[in-house]
Design a protein around this motif. Structure first.
Motif: not given
Length: 489
Positions: A55-56, A87, A15
């Motif tokens: 990230g998603s 995510m 992240q």
């Protein structure tokens, strides 16, 4: 069965919380892990590193791309740091290919004298992997979890073992099974729901009249038959009656033509597995025996008496075991040896056992068959090798499919079998004859199986998990009362 173009994608979770320097280190570390796996010859595919996911949208697009790549057979996920699991939801929801969760960290040991918070922030797999595991379980996503340091041989070996199963599943999704004729009349276990099987496993099953095959066999040229006969003479020990001048030499010519014609039919149609039955041979001079054995040795799956489920399973297990010592073959429990303290099963079939499991050089012989009403078929006669093995059977339970496994130990026969002109293997059933055979019967296992010398029960359990089917294992730890409750429950 060439797997050199196939790959597994290596996905690393992190992240943005830790800053660009940490993410750069995460990328460098994860690339080293992926490269190490890819260079290990025990892992039968390339392991392709993908940019670190933070990230998603990145996760979703990467998994979606893996799904669309026909050469990608699965993904490995590693949470190098903490990677918040929300995510991953959208990406994991589109994942259908097999996944391995590698729960590892870059450095093997805690550097007690130097450890600080920078180290702790970088090495967070211990709880990052738990966060990832939580969302996978909450989503109902089955996967293989491998725990340990990535550089350890036993960890990489487990990854390789899983990768073989992923290759098998990938081949199944593209598999086509040709059925020449129907299944043996009035037999239950060789039949089943082909549409449900395609939904569960991915392979399609197509039926053909035997006349379609006969037409292809009759088109084989004499020159090709002659070349194949030369190959037989170089590869096997030929019995006197099939050598030039022998009274069954003509039968061997028919067997060669069968092999070439069936092979042509399968290749032209893109089929990697097939069935036939001795009850449906219209236009064929003999039941293909030698042809089936040699085509199995080339990697084709086969099931006798129209058994398309076993044909598909044999092909899948051959893909899984490609390149390993030992083989995989169509098999049948044929007869028992009930001597106290020395109980054994003699596995065989009328003709169609794959020479990949042979312990010795096969003899090419021609003998009467006694059923089918056709000319005497040629076949390879040999004894299977000794050592650990297993039998696997896929059965249609009506509302679901079930995989039944039994680990065994093969032994050399206690004496010669001079009057048994078929390939055979003698094995000890685990945990013992009474328990193992009764458990198989309670489980509803078929009389046809795929017999494997080079695959493990764990790999077949992984296969069942990937396919989303039941799996019942009969091994040295099986207790019949408990097994019976599970099998009939």
């Amino acid at each position: 069965m060439n797997t050199s173009k196939k790959s597994i994608w290596f996905l690393t979770g992190s992240q943005h919380l830790y800053g660009p320097e940490t993410l750069q280190q995460v990328a460098e570390n994860s690339r080293k892990v992926a490269d190490s796996l890819s260079e290990n010859p025990e892992i039968p595919t390339a392991v392709r590193w993908q940019p670190v996911l933070t990230g998603s949208d990145e996760i979703y697009q990467t998994i979606r791309a893996a799904e669309m790549d026909d050469d990608c057979v699965g993904i490995i996920c590693w949470m190098h740091t903490f990677s918040p699991a929300k995510m991953w939801i959208r990406g994991l929801q589109v994942l259908t290919k097999p996944m391995c969760h590698l729960h590892t960290q870059f450095f093997e040991n805690i550097p007690y004298a130097q450890i600080n918070m920078d180290y702790m922030n970088l090495h967070q797999s211990a709880h990052g992997g738990r966060e990832f595991g939580h969302i996978c379980t909450k989503l109902g996503l089955d996967r293989k979890v491998i725990v340990g340091h990535w550089a350890r041989p036993q960890v990489q070996s487990k990854v390789g073992s899983w990768a073989r199963v992923a290759l098998g599943r990938a081949s199944e999704r593209q598999m086509k099974v040709a059925r020449f004729g129907d299944n043996m009349r009035k037999v239950a276990v060789t039949d089943g729901d082909k549409v449900a099987a395609q939904m569960a496993f991915g392979y399609e099953v197509d039926g053909y009249g035997v006349g379609d095959l006969v037409e292809r066999i009759n088109a084989v040229s004499e020159s090709r038959v002659k070349t194949l006969l030369e190959e037989y003479a170089e590869t096997y020990t030929l019995a006197a009656n099939v050598q030039p001048g022998g009274d069954r030499r003509g039968n061997l010519l028919v067997s060669a033509r069968n092999e070439l014609g069936i092979g042509d039919f399968l290749r032209e149609g893109g089929y990697t597995a097939f069935t036939d039955t001795f009850e449906d041979l219209h236009g064929l001079p003999q039941l293909p025996g030698l042809a089936v054995q040699r085509l199995m040795a080339q990697g084709y799956g086969f099931g006798g008496e129209g058994d398309w489920k076993t044909a598909a399973l044999v092909r899948t297990m051959k893909v899984m075991g490609e390149g390993l010592a030992g083989g995989n073959s169509f098999m049948e429990d044929y007869t028992y040896h009930f001597e106290p303290g020395n109980q054994r099963v003699l596995g065989s079939h009328m003709l169609e056992i794959c020479p990949s499991i042979a312990a010795d050089k096969p003899r090419l012989e021609c003998h009467p068959l006694g059923i089918g009403g056709k000319a005497d078929p040629c076949r390879l006669v040999f004894t299977g090798g000794a050592g650990p093995a297993l039998n696997a059977s896929v059965v249609d339970m009506g509302d679901r499919f079930r995989l039944v496994l039994n680990t065994v130990t093969a032994h050399p026969p206690a004496a010669d079998l001079p009057k048994l002109p078929v390939a055979r293997v003698l094995w000890e059933t685990h945990p013992d004859m009474e328990t193992g055979v009764a458990a198989w019967i309670y489980a509803g296992g078929a009389h046809h199986t795929c017999y494997s010398q080079n695959l493990s029960a764990e790999q077949l359990q992984d296969y069942a998990a990937m396919a989303g089917i039941e799996c019942l294992l009969i091994d040295r730890d099986t207790r019949l009362a408990e097994f019976r409750r599970v099998a009939l429950g």
